[in-house]
Design a protein around this motif. Structure first.
Motif, PDB file in Angstrom:
ATOM      1  N   LEU A  81       0.851  -1.237   0.233  1.00 58.62           N
ATOM      2  CA  LEU A  81       0.084   0.045   0.004  1.00 58.62           C
ATOM      3  C   LEU A  81       0.658   1.238  -0.037  1.00 58.62           C
ATOM      4  O   LEU A  81       1.951   1.194   0.580  1.00 58.62           O
ATOM      5  N   LEU A  82       0.350   2.431  -0.806  1.00 59.13           N
ATOM      6  CA  LEU A  82       0.742   3.773  -0.629  1.00 59.13           C
ATOM      7  C   LEU A  82      -0.082   4.505  -0.057  1.00 59.13           C
ATOM      8  O   LEU A  82      -1.123   4.727  -0.361  1.00 59.13           O
ATOM      9  N   VAL A  83      -0.046   4.738   1.412  1.00 55.91           N
ATOM     10  CA  VAL A  83      -0.883   5.471   2.312  1.00 55.91           C
ATOM     11  C   VAL A  83      -0.737   7.015   2.109  1.00 55.91           C
ATOM     12  O   VAL A  83       0.292   7.466   2.347  1.00 55.91           O
ATOM     13  N   ILE A  84      -1.701   7.576   1.785  1.00 54.17           N
ATOM     14  CA  ILE A  84      -1.852   9.184   1.669  1.00 54.17           C
ATOM     15  C   ILE A  84      -2.589   9.746   2.872  1.00 54.17           C
ATOM     16  O   ILE A  84      -4.144   9.507   2.696  1.00 54.17           O
ATOM     17  N   ASP A  85      -2.103  10.025   4.008  1.00 55.48           N
ATOM     18  CA  ASP A  85      -3.290  10.421   5.061  1.00 55.48           C
ATOM     19  C   ASP A  85      -3.267  12.158   5.271  1.00 55.48           C
ATOM     20  O   ASP A  85      -2.487  12.720   5.578  1.00 55.48           O
ATOM     21  N   GLY A  86      -4.477  12.285   4.754  1.00 54.04           N
ATOM     22  CA  GLY A  86      -4.656  13.491   4.885  1.00 54.04           C
ATOM     23  C   GLY A  86      -5.238  14.131   5.958  1.00 54.04           C
ATOM     24  O   GLY A  86      -5.487  15.475   6.409  1.00 54.04           O
ATOM     25  N   GLY A  87      -5.333  13.429   7.080  1.00 54.23           N
ATOM     26  CA  GLY A  87      -5.634  13.516   8.443  1.00 54.23           C
ATOM     27  C   GLY A  87      -6.910  14.518   8.453  1.00 54.23           C
ATOM     28  O   GLY A  87      -7.936  14.179   7.706  1.00 54.23           O
ATOM     29  N   GLY A  88      -7.031  15.583   9.434  1.00 53.80           N
ATOM     30  CA  GLY A  88      -8.063  16.404   9.453  1.00 53.80           C
ATOM     31  C   GLY A  88      -7.909  17.784   8.485  1.00 53.80           C
ATOM     32  O   GLY A  88      -8.728  18.292   8.313  1.00 53.80           O
ATOM     33  N   VAL A  89      -6.798  17.682   7.737  1.00 56.33           N
ATOM     34  CA  VAL A  89      -6.549  18.805   6.894  1.00 56.33           C
ATOM     35  C   VAL A  89      -7.295  18.826   5.332  1.00 56.33           C
ATOM     36  O   VAL A  89      -8.039  19.583   5.200  1.00 56.33           O
ATOM     37  N   ILE A  90      -7.340  17.465   4.834  1.00 54.42           N
ATOM     38  CA  ILE A  90      -8.147  17.356   3.596  1.00 54.42           C
ATOM     39  C   ILE A  90      -9.754  17.071   4.220  1.00 54.42           C
ATOM     40  O   ILE A  90      -9.888  16.221   4.834  1.00 54.42           O
ATOM     41  N   ASP A  91     -10.273  17.721   3.432  1.00 54.79           N
ATOM     42  CA  ASP A  91     -11.888  17.562   3.814  1.00 54.79           C
ATOM     43  C   ASP A  91     -12.371  16.241   3.137  1.00 54.79           C
ATOM     44  O   ASP A  91     -11.822  15.625   2.059  1.00 54.79           O
ATOM     45  N   ASP A  92     -13.056  15.641   4.013  1.00 50.85           N
ATOM     46  CA  ASP A  92     -13.451  14.201   3.849  1.00 50.85           C
ATOM     47  C   ASP A  92     -14.198  13.915   2.464  1.00 50.85           C
ATOM     48  O   ASP A  92     -14.267  13.024   1.622  1.00 50.85           O
ATOM     49  N   ARG A  93     -14.976  15.103   2.051  1.00 54.51           N
ATOM     50  CA  ARG A  93     -15.775  15.093   0.798  1.00 54.51           C
ATOM     51  C   ARG A  93     -14.874  14.996  -0.460  1.00 54.51           C
ATOM     52  O   ARG A  93     -15.162  14.803  -1.601  1.00 54.51           O
ATOM     53  N   LEU A  94     -13.525  15.646  -0.204  1.00 55.49           N
ATOM     54  CA  LEU A  94     -12.562  15.656  -1.409  1.00 55.49           C
ATOM     55  C   LEU A  94     -11.755  14.445  -1.530  1.00 55.49           C
ATOM     56  O   LEU A  94     -10.930  14.430  -2.508  1.00 55.49           O
ATOM     57  N   ILE A  95     -11.898  13.454  -0.787  1.00 53.21           N
ATOM     58  CA  ILE A  95     -10.852  12.540  -0.764  1.00 53.21           C
ATOM     59  C   ILE A  95     -10.994  11.368  -1.742  1.00 53.21           C
ATOM     60  O   ILE A  95      -9.835  11.201  -2.286  1.00 53.21           O
ATOM     61  N   SER A  96     -12.112  11.213  -2.142  1.00 53.44           N
ATOM     62  CA  SER A  96     -12.148  10.282  -3.421  1.00 53.44           C
ATOM     63  C   SER A  96     -11.702  10.914  -4.727  1.00 53.44           C
ATOM     64  O   SER A  96     -10.846  10.318  -5.356  1.00 53.44           O
ATOM     65  N   SER A  97     -11.794  12.287  -4.826  1.00 44.75           N
ATOM     66  CA  SER A  97     -11.282  12.702  -5.689  1.00 44.75           C
ATOM     67  C   SER A  97      -9.977  12.865  -5.556  1.00 44.75           C
ATOM     68  O   SER A  97      -9.005  12.829  -6.919  1.00 44.75           O
ATOM     69  N   VAL A  98      -9.202  13.294  -4.550  1.00 44.10           N
ATOM     70  CA  VAL A  98      -7.817  13.235  -4.433  1.00 44.10           C
ATOM     71  C   VAL A  98      -7.241  12.019  -4.649  1.00 44.10           C
ATOM     72  O   VAL A  98      -6.158  11.768  -5.493  1.00 44.10           O
ATOM     73  N   ALA A  99      -8.169  10.946  -4.211  1.00 43.98           N
ATOM     74  CA  ALA A  99      -7.349   9.460  -4.706  1.00 43.98           C
ATOM     75  C   ALA A  99      -7.214   9.330  -6.202  1.00 43.98           C
ATOM     76  O   ALA A  99      -6.434   8.663  -6.704  1.00 43.98           O
TER      77      ALA A  99
END
Ligand SMILES: [Mn+2]
Length: 480
Positions: free
Chosen positions: A370-388
């Protein structure tokens, strides 16, 4: 049931006709409909196609877009008796849940997700997987909805560009030459024949014939070019650095005016830029391919290029503006379009910021698979699938790793994962894996073979990642 069945396009089409007839019967009977779709670009396209279809035939309906199946279930449980539900771009993955509902009313499902569980008798389902057609690659939810719409009324061929948009929204153009293939080609043909679509080979920057080149580069979200996507100033300086003339006298030049040599120069310049960021050159291949141009849309809008249209719908869905996206995909323009374009511009900017954050070393962690990218609380969780999606379109994880992006919401962690086609060919199904591992830690997950998501309890992050890594290892150990 086994889905290893022969490809039967005719069976798929005739099932679409059967369901159209059933809908015709229900309309004539005076039924009302509740259309429920997904909030992503394909989902909103699908919802719009079914809504436009019902509108054309004077049926009464309401449409709701939902982020998760649980929300759809809530609508279904309380649904007044006069309504028939039509689930689009969702439903097939939750057949067991549907069997808990009252069996007296029909439930129509038009979906392309892999069917899971067994359908109760009241479910009327159109799904390419039942006909040996791979729904994750060659037809989207919007495509499935379009088939029924066209079978119901030939005039719905006008909706074919929306079906193309849905397929692009679901990234079904990830094959050779960035083109749609398989069943989607039939839909593209419909749209071309109707004079609504033009397909050309070019650099894939959004707005190739309408926007100044640097604006086109900055508008492009798929592939996402870190530092350039969402940033016109950077795009402009890269262009001048490469030595491309941006203006003819006072007029901005557009991409389609560049000579072949200039296009090569631009392409090579971008390759160099990517290399300077340590990104794989493979990504540049994503920059060239089939451009799907909606010929009836005004050239200066964000709807002219079907990929940008999909980005606009995606932005609407991710920002709570689902209704706006559905209205646009149904044909709404004017003030609605102005509003939707503002939504896209704002979303583009916020996503660019999130990606730039995700690219930092401190967000990155590598496990065996796995390559894990952890946005923690900084990246809006609604954006995370787009970020991925964006990170994966940049090829960040390579062929051998699964990209897992995380973001913390109020009470849980949102997970979005992407696998390479190569891993899928080796027998990996990310949707199934995520469903299993998320359940193991008290969460929920699911999705497609190459792209999937999950929601897990806040305290179970480390366990989830370890278990997922182990599960992938197990799955692949026999094959490498
Ligand atoms: Mn879909």
């Amino acid at each position: 049931m086994s889905l290893d069945i022969f490809r039967d396009e005719r069976g798929f089409l005739s099932r679409a006709r059967e369901i159209a007839e059933k809908i015709r019967f229900l309309i004539d009977e005076g039924s009302k409909f509740l259309v429920i779709c997904h909030v992503d670009a394909d989902g909103l396209s699908s919802g719009a196609i079914v809504s436009a279809m019902l509108l054309r035939d004077n049926a009464r309906f309401v449409t709701r877009a939902v982020g998760e199946f649980e929300d759809a279930l809530k609508y279904l449980v309380d649904l007044p008796a006069a309504y028939i539900p039509i689930l689009v771009d969702m439903g097939s993955g939750y057949l067991n849940e549907l069997s808990k509902l009252s069996p007296s009313r029909p439930i129509i499902i038009l979906d392309h997700h892999e069917p899971m569980g067994s359908a109760p008798a009241n479910v009327i389902q159109l799904n390419p997987h039942f006909h040996g057609i791979n729904g994750s690659e060659e037809v989207s939810g919007a495509g499935v909805a379009y088939l029924v719409a066209k079978a119901l009324n030939e005039e719905n061929i006008l909706l074919s560009p929306v079906a193309v948009t849905g397929a692009l929204g679901d990234l079904q153009d990830r094959f050779d030459g960035r083109s749609l293939h398989g069943f989607n080609e039939r839909i593209v043909e419909d749209a071309v024949k109707a004079g609504l679509l033009r397909v050309e080979e070019d650099l894939l920057f959004y707005g190739r014939s309408s926007k100044p080149i640097h604006v086109a580069m900055a508008s492009t979200m798929n592939p996402f070019i870190v530092g350039i996507s969402g940033n016109e100033a950077n795009a402009y300086s890269l262009l001048t650095e490469i030595g491309i003339r941006v203006k003819d006298d006072d007029r901005w030049r557009v991409l389609s005016e560049l000579s072949e040599d200039e296009k090569k120069q631009l392409y090579n310049g971008i390759l160099k830029y990517l290399a300077s960021l340590g990104l794989p050159p493979s990504m540049a291949r994503e920059l060239v391919g089939k451009v799907y141009e909606l010929t009836m849309e005004e050239p200066w809008t964000y709807l002219r290029d079907a990929r940008e249209f999909a980005s606009l719908l995606n932005a609407c869905g991710k920002t709570g503006n689902e209704w706006l996206g559905i209205s646009i995909a149904m044909g709404g323009r004017g003030a609605l379009l102005e509003e939707a374009q503002r939504v896209l511009e704002d979303y583009r900017r916020r996503l660019a910021e999130a990606i730039e954050y995700a690219m930092r070393d401190e967000c990155r962690q590598e496990l065996k698979n796995l390559l894990v990218i952890d946005g923690g609380g900084v990246i809006d969780d609604r954006l995370i699938s787009s970020v991925a999606s964006m990170l994966s379109s940049m090829g960040l994880q390579g062929d051998k790793h699964i990209l897992v992006a995380l973001a913390q919401s109020e009470d849980s962690i949102k997970v979005s994962a992407r696998a390479s086609r190569k891993l899928v060919e080796m027998g990996l199904n990310l949707g199934k894996l995520l469903a299993e591992v998320a359940e193991l830690v008290g969460g929920r997950g699911g999705g497609h073979d190459v792209a999937a998501g999950a929601s897990i309890p806040k305290t179970r992050k480390a366990l989830f990642l370890l278990e997922l890594d182990r599960a992938v290892e197990e799955k692949l150990s026999g094959t490498r």
